[in-house]
Design a protein around this motif. Structure first.
Motif, PDB file in Angstrom:
ATOM      1  N   ALA A  73      -9.034 -17.275  -5.299  1.00  0.00           N
ATOM      2  CA  ALA A  73     -10.112 -17.441  -3.985  1.00  0.00           C
ATOM      3  C   ALA A  73      -9.334 -18.753  -3.381  1.00  0.00           C
ATOM      4  O   ALA A  73      -8.779 -19.844  -4.117  1.00  0.00           O
ATOM      5  CB  ALA A  73     -11.023 -17.891  -4.369  1.00  0.00           C
ATOM      6  N   ALA A  74      -9.111 -19.308  -2.414  1.00  0.00           N
ATOM      7  CA  ALA A  74      -8.446 -19.950  -1.501  1.00  0.00           C
ATOM      8  C   ALA A  74      -9.754 -20.853  -1.034  1.00  0.00           C
ATOM      9  O   ALA A  74      -9.314 -22.487  -0.872  1.00  0.00           O
ATOM     10  CB  ALA A  74      -8.044 -19.617  -0.034  1.00  0.00           C
ATOM     11  N   ARG A  75     -10.984 -20.646  -1.809  1.00  0.00           N
ATOM     12  CA  ARG A  75     -12.050 -21.849  -1.436  1.00  0.00           C
ATOM     13  C   ARG A  75     -12.808 -21.317  -2.671  1.00  0.00           C
ATOM     14  O   ARG A  75     -13.366 -20.038  -3.204  1.00  0.00           O
ATOM     15  CB  ARG A  75     -12.742 -22.267   0.150  1.00  0.00           C
ATOM     16  CG  ARG A  75     -12.984 -20.175   0.766  1.00  0.00           C
ATOM     17  CD  ARG A  75     -14.061 -20.709   2.111  1.00  0.00           C
ATOM     18  NE  ARG A  75     -14.209 -19.848   3.052  1.00  0.00           N
ATOM     19  CZ  ARG A  75     -14.914 -18.707   1.881  1.00  0.00           C
ATOM     20  NH1 ARG A  75     -15.823 -19.197   1.575  1.00  0.00           N
ATOM     21  NH2 ARG A  75     -15.612 -18.041   2.818  1.00  0.00           N
ATOM     22  N   ALA A  76     -14.322 -22.003  -2.289  1.00  0.00           N
ATOM     23  CA  ALA A  76     -15.376 -21.568  -3.415  1.00  0.00           C
ATOM     24  C   ALA A  76     -15.641 -20.337  -2.296  1.00  0.00           C
ATOM     25  O   ALA A  76     -16.241 -20.616  -1.286  1.00  0.00           O
ATOM     26  CB  ALA A  76     -16.288 -22.908  -3.387  1.00  0.00           C
ATOM     27  N   ILE A  77     -16.386 -19.374  -3.046  1.00  0.00           N
ATOM     28  CA  ILE A  77     -16.425 -18.473  -2.932  1.00  0.00           C
ATOM     29  C   ILE A  77     -18.267 -18.452  -3.289  1.00  0.00           C
ATOM     30  O   ILE A  77     -18.268 -18.215  -5.140  1.00  0.00           O
ATOM     31  CB  ILE A  77     -16.287 -16.938  -2.934  1.00  0.00           C
ATOM     32  CG1 ILE A  77     -14.725 -17.555  -2.136  1.00  0.00           C
ATOM     33  CG2 ILE A  77     -16.333 -15.745  -2.448  1.00  0.00           C
ATOM     34  CD1 ILE A  77     -13.835 -15.500  -2.726  1.00  0.00           C
ATOM     35  N   GLU A  78     -19.554 -18.169  -3.200  1.00  0.00           N
ATOM     36  CA  GLU A  78     -20.526 -18.315  -3.633  1.00  0.00           C
ATOM     37  C   GLU A  78     -21.189 -16.772  -4.172  1.00  0.00           C
ATOM     38  O   GLU A  78     -20.982 -15.983  -3.340  1.00  0.00           O
ATOM     39  CB  GLU A  78     -21.797 -18.784  -3.008  1.00  0.00           C
ATOM     40  CG  GLU A  78     -21.124 -20.601  -2.464  1.00  0.00           C
ATOM     41  CD  GLU A  78     -21.205 -21.480  -3.608  1.00  0.00           C
ATOM     42  OE1 GLU A  78     -22.140 -20.935  -4.038  1.00  0.00           O
ATOM     43  OE2 GLU A  78     -20.127 -22.461  -3.805  1.00  0.00           O
ATOM     44  N   ALA A  87     -10.575 -15.727   2.906  1.00  0.00           N
ATOM     45  CA  ALA A  87     -11.313 -16.750   1.463  1.00  0.00           C
ATOM     46  C   ALA A  87     -10.514 -16.011   0.021  1.00  0.00           C
ATOM     47  O   ALA A  87     -10.645 -17.352  -0.542  1.00  0.00           O
ATOM     48  CB  ALA A  87     -12.843 -16.523   1.290  1.00  0.00           C
ATOM     49  N   ARG A  89      -5.728 -15.753  -0.748  1.00  0.00           N
ATOM     50  CA  ARG A  89      -4.122 -16.345  -1.313  1.00  0.00           C
ATOM     51  C   ARG A  89      -4.432 -15.264  -2.306  1.00  0.00           C
ATOM     52  O   ARG A  89      -4.720 -15.696  -3.124  1.00  0.00           O
ATOM     53  CB  ARG A  89      -4.511 -17.709  -1.001  1.00  0.00           C
ATOM     54  CG  ARG A  89      -4.496 -18.787  -1.922  1.00  0.00           C
ATOM     55  CD  ARG A  89      -4.436 -20.075  -1.374  1.00  0.00           C
ATOM     56  NE  ARG A  89      -4.980 -20.787  -2.905  1.00  0.00           N
ATOM     57  CZ  ARG A  89      -4.586 -21.506  -3.590  1.00  0.00           C
ATOM     58  NH1 ARG A  89      -3.099 -21.157  -3.371  1.00  0.00           N
ATOM     59  NH2 ARG A  89      -4.805 -22.033  -4.247  1.00  0.00           N
ATOM     60  N   ARG A 115     -20.205 -16.803  -9.405  1.00  0.00           N
ATOM     61  CA  ARG A 115     -20.102 -17.703  -8.422  1.00  0.00           C
ATOM     62  C   ARG A 115     -18.061 -17.661  -8.644  1.00  0.00           C
ATOM     63  O   ARG A 115     -18.106 -18.200 -10.160  1.00  0.00           O
ATOM     64  CB  ARG A 115     -20.290 -19.496  -8.051  1.00  0.00           C
ATOM     65  CG  ARG A 115     -19.274 -20.190  -7.294  1.00  0.00           C
ATOM     66  CD  ARG A 115     -20.561 -21.618  -7.799  1.00  0.00           C
ATOM     67  NE  ARG A 115     -19.975 -22.541  -6.681  1.00  0.00           N
ATOM     68  CZ  ARG A 115     -19.004 -23.347  -6.472  1.00  0.00           C
ATOM     69  NH1 ARG A 115     -18.244 -23.437  -7.423  1.00  0.00           N
ATOM     70  NH2 ARG A 115     -18.673 -24.225  -5.897  1.00  0.00           N
ATOM     71  N   PRO A 118     -12.172 -22.623  -6.632  1.00  0.00           N
ATOM     72  CA  PRO A 118     -11.483 -22.505  -6.106  1.00  0.00           C
ATOM     73  C   PRO A 118     -10.032 -22.038  -6.500  1.00  0.00           C
ATOM     74  O   PRO A 118     -10.204 -22.850  -7.401  1.00  0.00           O
ATOM     75  CB  PRO A 118     -11.247 -23.298  -5.429  1.00  0.00           C
ATOM     76  CG  PRO A 118     -12.038 -24.393  -4.763  1.00  0.00           C
ATOM     77  CD  PRO A 118     -13.407 -23.308  -6.311  1.00  0.00           C
TER      78      PRO A 118
END
Length: 230
Positions: A73-78, A87, A89, A115, A118
């Protein structure tokens, strides 16, 4: 000449000849012998074998490069969020093996069932298919107050729809549980500051639509997370 005198002359000549023909000894030279080393074949072969085993062992037991690309995950995914390529990478990692995700495109459009922090690797158990309409279902949106549904309600959750209807002023309301359970398609967040209510879009059985439309209040109770059967 008398024989005795002749004999003496011969003796003298012989002595002179012997003395002149005797070689004069020169300086003595000492010859040094090069030592000959005799190798013992069994011990030599054993030594070479041990060296070969050592080299082979170092090759077999030396750390191997087992790095591989892992989708994270490139960022937090809810939880309940629909996965987008932006989102995700790739990172190069080693150690534990993860169930391979062939490409970001293969998970695009799926829904996060948990959830995802990152940098956390993406594995199939974290994902589920996007909720879709089934035969005999209709989509209906309900506006909920805070406390009318679980706060972390997300797409794909299986929920029980509870209809609350006022029979008459002062009387106990009529509470009915609808069957079968509905599925959450989308869920927005409430905004207590502005008083905006939470809107949840549900896929419900077509026969339940009149009851929901006539309800004074609708409440939802989650009976299963994403991927649970209705």
């Amino acid at each position: 000449m008398p024989r005795t005198a002749l004999s003496r002359i011969m003796v003298r000549l012989g002595a002179t000849s012997q003395s002149t023909s005797t070689p004069v000894p020169g300086p003595r030279r000492t010859l040094r012998r090069t030592p000959i080393v005799r190798a013992r074949l069994p011990e030599t072969a054993l030594g070479m074998g041990l060296v070969a085993i050592g080299v082979l062992g170092s090759l077999l037991w030396s750390p191997q490069d087992d790095s591989r690309r892992v989708l994270v995950a490139a960022r937090a995914i809810e939880r309940g969020e629909i996965i987008e390529v932006a989102a995700l990478r790739w990172v190069q990692t080693s150690g534990d093996r993860f169930t391979a995700i062939e490409s970001p495109a293969s998970v695009e459009g799926t829904v996060a069932s948990v959830r995802i922090a990152p940098g956390e690797p993406i594995v199939p158990s974290m994902l589920t298919d996007t909720p879709t309409m089934r035969a005999g279902e209709v989509a209906v949106a309900v506006a909920l107050d805070v406390g009318d549904a679980p706060g972390d309600l997300a797409a794909g959750d299986s929920v029980v729809v509870v209809i609350v209807t006022e029979v008459e002023p002062g009387a106990a309301p009529d509470v009915v549980r609808l069957e079968p359970a509905a599925r959450v398609i989308t869920a927005s967040d409430a905004d207590p500051m502005s008083g905006m209510r939470r809107v949840v879009e549900l896929a419900v059985d077509e026969a339940s639509l009149p009851s929901i439309a006539a309800a004074d209040d609708v409440r939802l109770a989650r009976v299963g997370l994403i991927g649970a059967s209705s």
